[in-house]
Design an enzyme around this catalytic site. Structure first.
Site, PDB file in Angstrom:
ATOM      1  N   LYS A  59      82.960 -52.384 -10.373  1.00  0.00           N
ATOM      2  CA  LYS A  59      84.226 -51.322 -11.004  1.00  0.00           C
ATOM      3  C   LYS A  59      82.409 -51.528 -11.940  1.00  0.00           C
ATOM      4  O   LYS A  59      81.946 -50.328 -12.863  1.00  0.00           O
ATOM      5  CB  LYS A  59      84.810 -51.782 -11.394  1.00  0.00           C
ATOM      6  CG  LYS A  59      86.225 -51.641 -11.086  1.00  0.00           C
ATOM      7  CD  LYS A  59      87.435 -52.266 -11.410  1.00  0.00           C
ATOM      8  CE  LYS A  59      88.824 -52.007 -10.410  1.00  0.00           C
ATOM      9  NZ  LYS A  59      89.867 -52.104 -11.026  1.00  0.00           N
ATOM     10  N   GLY A  75      88.883 -54.835 -15.726  1.00  0.00           N
ATOM     11  CA  GLY A  75      89.679 -55.743 -14.894  1.00  0.00           C
ATOM     12  C   GLY A  75      90.288 -55.144 -13.707  1.00  0.00           C
ATOM     13  O   GLY A  75      90.255 -54.167 -13.340  1.00  0.00           O
ATOM     14  N   ASP A  76      90.981 -56.527 -13.154  1.00  0.00           N
ATOM     15  CA  ASP A  76      91.410 -56.147 -11.680  1.00  0.00           C
ATOM     16  C   ASP A  76      92.698 -56.557 -11.240  1.00  0.00           C
ATOM     17  O   ASP A  76      92.155 -58.778 -12.117  1.00  0.00           O
ATOM     18  CB  ASP A  76      90.446 -56.696 -10.887  1.00  0.00           C
ATOM     19  CG  ASP A  76      90.933 -55.796  -9.152  1.00  0.00           C
ATOM     20  OD1 ASP A  76      91.555 -54.181  -9.540  1.00  0.00           O
ATOM     21  OD2 ASP A  76      91.674 -56.141  -8.385  1.00  0.00           O
ATOM     22  N   THR A  77      93.679 -56.934 -11.062  1.00  0.00           N
ATOM     23  CA  THR A  77      94.837 -57.611 -10.592  1.00  0.00           C
ATOM     24  C   THR A  77      95.458 -57.381  -9.528  1.00  0.00           C
ATOM     25  O   THR A  77      95.826 -56.774  -8.765  1.00  0.00           O
ATOM     26  CB  THR A  77      95.643 -57.418 -10.987  1.00  0.00           C
ATOM     27  OG1 THR A  77      95.859 -57.332 -13.646  1.00  0.00           O
ATOM     28  CG2 THR A  77      96.984 -57.994 -12.038  1.00  0.00           C
ATOM     29  N   SER A 112      90.992 -61.219 -13.619  1.00  0.00           N
ATOM     30  CA  SER A 112      90.206 -61.310 -13.868  1.00  0.00           C
ATOM     31  C   SER A 112      89.620 -60.082 -14.368  1.00  0.00           C
ATOM     32  O   SER A 112      89.669 -59.338 -14.658  1.00  0.00           O
ATOM     33  CB  SER A 112      88.815 -61.149 -12.042  1.00  0.00           C
ATOM     34  OG  SER A 112      88.991 -61.507 -11.317  1.00  0.00           O
TER      35      SER A 112
END
Length: 195
Positions: A59, A75-77, A112
């Site tokens: 990203k 961000g990523d989940t 993260s």
């Protein structure tokens, strides 16, 4: 204080997530939101935080060129269950299937966050164990129909109805499960402002 250190920086949130926006506001950060479309595909060989670390970097790398005083947050989940990643459900059937698989079990939520400036990039990740009690089909269907969790990894939001009635324990940060490890973001913001 963090706010003083960030006084000369322009913070950009590269996410449309209302939860991430809300958490940044609660940190008393001034920021703007800018979105860049990114294909969030990843190799099936990646596991757990390798996935979220890869996606936050992807990203950030797909973003426009940053100016000297700009700091980009991405961000990523994912929800990790039975050795696979549960991403965002595509429809009601998939959401219900995900929640049925999580019912009565413990899974991991991995988030993260990447901070990227013109000079450097800092990536941090966090993992939390989340346990659900046995959920009835009626409870799952009510939640999916009422809350439409199609923008959430694993088809649920911990802060919503299903989290309140279904989650029996969390080992780790509530905010990581919400989608942003705020304690790690704070550390990374302090780190990225250091020359």
């Amino acid at each position: 204080m963090l706010q003083e250190k960030l006084a000369h920086f322009q913070i950009i949130l590269g996410s449309g997530s209302p939860r991430r926006k809300s958490l940044l506001k609660e940190l008393r950060l001034d920021f703007t939101v800018e979105l860049m479309p990114v294909d969030e595909a990843f190799s099936s060989s990646l596991q757990k935080e390798e996935i979220t670390n890869y996606l936050v970097k992807l990203k950030a790398d797909g973003f426009r060129k940053l100016k000297d005083n700009e700091v980009l947050i991405t961000g990523d989940t994912i929800v990790w269950h039975n050795n696979r990643a549960l991403n965002k459900p595509q429809n009601k059937a998939e959401a219900m299937q995900m929640l049925q698989s999580l019912s009565g079990t413990t899974h991991q939520v991995i988030s993260s966050v990447a901070l990227t400036s013109k000079e450097k990039q800092i990536i941090k990740s966090d993992e939390v164990d989340v346990s659900f009690r046995e959920l009835t089909l009626e409870e799952i269907e009510f939640y999916v129909d009422q809350f439409k969790p199609f923008d959430k990894a694993g088809a649920y939001g911990i802060q919503e109805w299903i989290g309140k009635i279904g989650i029996t324990s969390i080992q780790g940060s509530f905010y990581t499960v919400m989608g942003l490890p705020v304690h790690l973001l704070y550390d990374a913001l302090l780190e990225i402002t250091e020359k």
